[in-house]
Design an enzyme around this catalytic site. Structure first.
Site, PDB file in Angstrom:
ATOM      1  N   SER A  15       0.935  -1.441  -0.175  1.00 17.18           N
ATOM      2  CA  SER A  15      -0.171   0.049   0.317  1.00 17.18           C
ATOM      3  C   SER A  15       1.174   1.393  -0.225  1.00 17.18           C
ATOM      4  CB  SER A  15      -0.913   0.013   1.017  1.00 17.18           C
ATOM      5  OG  SER A  15      -1.239   1.346   1.895  1.00 17.18           O
ATOM      6  N   HIS A  40      -1.507  -1.328  -3.989  1.00 17.05           N
ATOM      7  CA  HIS A  40      -2.735  -0.447  -3.347  1.00 17.05           C
ATOM      8  C   HIS A  40      -2.581   0.480  -3.401  1.00 17.05           C
ATOM      9  CE1 HIS A  40      -6.195  -1.684  -0.928  1.00 17.05           C
ATOM     10  NE2 HIS A  40      -5.502  -1.054  -0.479  1.00 17.05           N
ATOM     11  N   ASP A  42      -4.338   3.766  -1.834  1.00 21.16           N
ATOM     12  CA  ASP A  42      -5.423   3.588  -0.616  1.00 21.16           C
ATOM     13  C   ASP A  42      -5.634   5.503  -0.590  1.00 21.16           C
ATOM     14  OD1 ASP A  42      -3.502   2.246   1.799  1.00 21.16           O
ATOM     15  OD2 ASP A  42      -6.429   1.861   0.501  1.00 21.16           O
ATOM     16  N   MET A  44      -9.139   8.342   0.777  1.00 13.91           N
ATOM     17  CA  MET A  44      -9.142   8.684   1.404  1.00 13.91           C
ATOM     18  C   MET A  44      -9.743  10.100   1.160  1.00 13.91           C
ATOM     19  SD  MET A  44      -6.645   7.008   4.907  1.00 13.91           S
ATOM     20  CE  MET A  44      -6.150   4.959   4.140  1.00 13.91           C
ATOM     21  N   HIS A  73      -8.064   1.318  -3.960  1.00 10.33           N
ATOM     22  CA  HIS A  73      -9.473   0.872  -2.399  1.00 10.33           C
ATOM     23  C   HIS A  73      -9.555   2.284  -2.493  1.00 10.33           C
ATOM     24  CE1 HIS A  73      -9.443  -0.215   2.134  1.00 10.33           C
ATOM     25  NE2 HIS A  73     -10.436  -0.226   1.244  1.00 10.33           N
ATOM     26  N   MET A  75     -12.120   4.266  -0.128  1.00 11.99           N
ATOM     27  CA  MET A  75     -12.127   4.775   0.932  1.00 11.99           C
ATOM     28  C   MET A  75     -13.425   6.365   0.936  1.00 11.99           C
ATOM     29  SD  MET A  75      -9.548   3.567   3.540  1.00 11.99           S
ATOM     30  CE  MET A  75      -8.456   3.263   2.115  1.00 11.99           C
ATOM     31  N   MET A 144     -12.020  -5.572   5.170  1.00 14.69           N
ATOM     32  CA  MET A 144     -10.840  -4.863   6.442  1.00 14.69           C
ATOM     33  C   MET A 144     -10.347  -5.883   7.920  1.00 14.69           C
ATOM     34  SD  MET A 144     -10.392  -2.349   4.407  1.00 14.69           S
ATOM     35  CE  MET A 144      -9.799  -1.003   5.310  1.00 14.69           C
ATOM     36  N   ASP A 182      -6.358  -6.196   4.546  1.00 12.93           N
ATOM     37  CA  ASP A 182      -6.109  -4.958   4.545  1.00 12.93           C
ATOM     38  C   ASP A 182      -6.129  -4.156   5.636  1.00 12.93           C
ATOM     39  OD1 ASP A 182      -7.249  -2.305   2.119  1.00 12.93           O
ATOM     40  OD2 ASP A 182      -5.012  -2.285   3.642  1.00 12.93           O
TER      41      ASP A 182
HETATM   42  C1  DX5 Z   1      -6.424   1.226   6.087  1.00 12.85           C
HETATM   43  C2  DX5 Z   1      -5.753   1.626   4.342  1.00 12.85           C
HETATM   44  C3  DX5 Z   1      -4.797  -0.216   4.338  1.00 12.85           C
HETATM   45  C4  DX5 Z   1      -3.438   0.427   5.743  1.00 12.85           C
HETATM   46  C5  DX5 Z   1      -2.360  -0.533   5.773  1.00 12.85           C
HETATM   47  O1  DX5 Z   1      -7.333   2.688   5.685  1.00 12.85           O
HETATM   48  O2  DX5 Z   1      -7.212   0.795   3.739  1.00 12.85           O
HETATM   49  O3  DX5 Z   1      -4.449  -0.444   3.743  1.00 12.85           O
HETATM   50  O4  DX5 Z   1      -2.408   0.993   4.105  1.00 12.85           O
HETATM   51  O5  DX5 Z   1      -1.511  -0.042   6.340  1.00 12.85           O
HETATM   52  P1  DX5 Z   1      -0.616  -1.048   7.099  1.00 12.85           P
HETATM   53  O6  DX5 Z   1      -0.112  -2.007   5.870  1.00 12.85           O
HETATM   54  O7  DX5 Z   1       0.968  -0.130   7.759  1.00 12.85           O
HETATM   55  O8  DX5 Z   1      -1.664  -1.352   8.087  1.00 12.85           O
HETATM   56 ZN    ZN Z   2      -6.537  -0.652   1.441  1.00 19.45          ZN
END
Ligand code: DX5
Ligand code: ZN
Length: 233
Positions: A15, A40, A42, A44, A73, A75, A144, A182
């Site tokens: 990620s 990946h 992320d 947000m 992903h 979010m 998750m 994840d």
């Molecule tokens: C959290 C993200 C994850 C996170 C994983 O909301 O969706 O992808 O970045 O990071 P680690 O592996 O550091 O928990």
């Molecule tokens: Zn993620």
């Protein structure tokens, strides 16, 4: 469709939330060199989750660095509004949260119409049964294993139960979707996570926090493979 979706399982998907953004090209290149067939991303919005990360421009930047499979992903609230942007930016898979979709079947249709693989994500507090009606529609279910929003959190232990339950449901309906986890994945738990049913393991801080990114990806992959039970047996 990008054939990297069908890379040998289990897949480690680093990620970029945990990458050194001053050296993104170095980090992404090293993760891919270490054998990660997916990256990946992320996304947000500070509304569905308390953190703001990045948008389509970052996916476009990662796409300019690598032609590997980009696993995006979302979010974010109202993801339908952004599927076109992320598809154009180079996403190969777009995962939306069931908690953010009023018309999930239509949203998944929209992702497919943009030539992307479809993923649906479920938070630790959301019942897996909420996915039941669309399990035949998705390429991947993201279970998750932390509350979304931040990297570096602790793996939520009852996720193992949820992974085993998700795996059972897939067997019952003869589904072929991948199960992704994840959040909180590390060398301490990758084997058990794969054994519980994960096909794809997202890892942020354990990969990009390492002093040797390629070696960490390879080690995580070996750990996961040692516990992995293929869905195809
Ligand atoms: C959290 C993200 C994850 C996170 C994983 O909301 O969706 O992808 O970045 O990071 P680690 O592996 O550091 O928990
Ligand atoms: Zn993620």
């Amino acid at each position: 469709m990008n054939d990297l979706f069908k890379s040998p399982l289990p897949i480690i998907a680093p990620s970029i939330l945990a990458a050194d953004l001053r050296n993104l090209e170095r980090d992404v290149t090293q993760a891919v060199q270490g054998g990660a067939p997916w990256i990946h991303c992320d996304i947000m919005d500070g509304h569905f989750v308390p953190n703001i990360s990045f948008g389509p421009a970052m996916v476009k930047t990662v796409r300019s660095i690598t032609d590997t499979f980009l696993d995006v992903h979302l979010m974010i609230s109202e993801p339908d509004r952004y599927i076109d942007d992320f598809a154009r930016a180079g996403a190969n898979m777009i995962t939306v949260h069931i908690e953010t979709c009023n018309h999930i079947h239509r949203t998944l249709q929209q992702i497919r119409e943009h030539g992307c693989h479809t993923g649906v994500a479920v938070n630790p507090g959301t019942a897996l049964s909420s996915l039941r009606a669309i399990l035949h529609e998705v390429d991947m279910v993201l279970v998750m294993t932390v509350n979304p929003g931040f990297g570096g959190q602790k793996f939520i232990e009852y996720s193992y139960e949820r992974l085993r339950a998700m795996r059972l449901v897939r067997e019952e309906i003869q589904g072929s979707f991948y199960i992704q986890v994840d959040g909180g994945v590390s060398r301490d738990n990758a084997r058990d996570i794969a054994d519980a049913g994960a096909d794809v393991l997202v890892a942020g801080s354990s990969v990009f926090g390492s002093s040797d990114i390629p070696a960490e990806v390879e080690a995580l992959r070996n750990d996961a493979a040692s516990g992995y039970r293929s869905m195809y047996v």
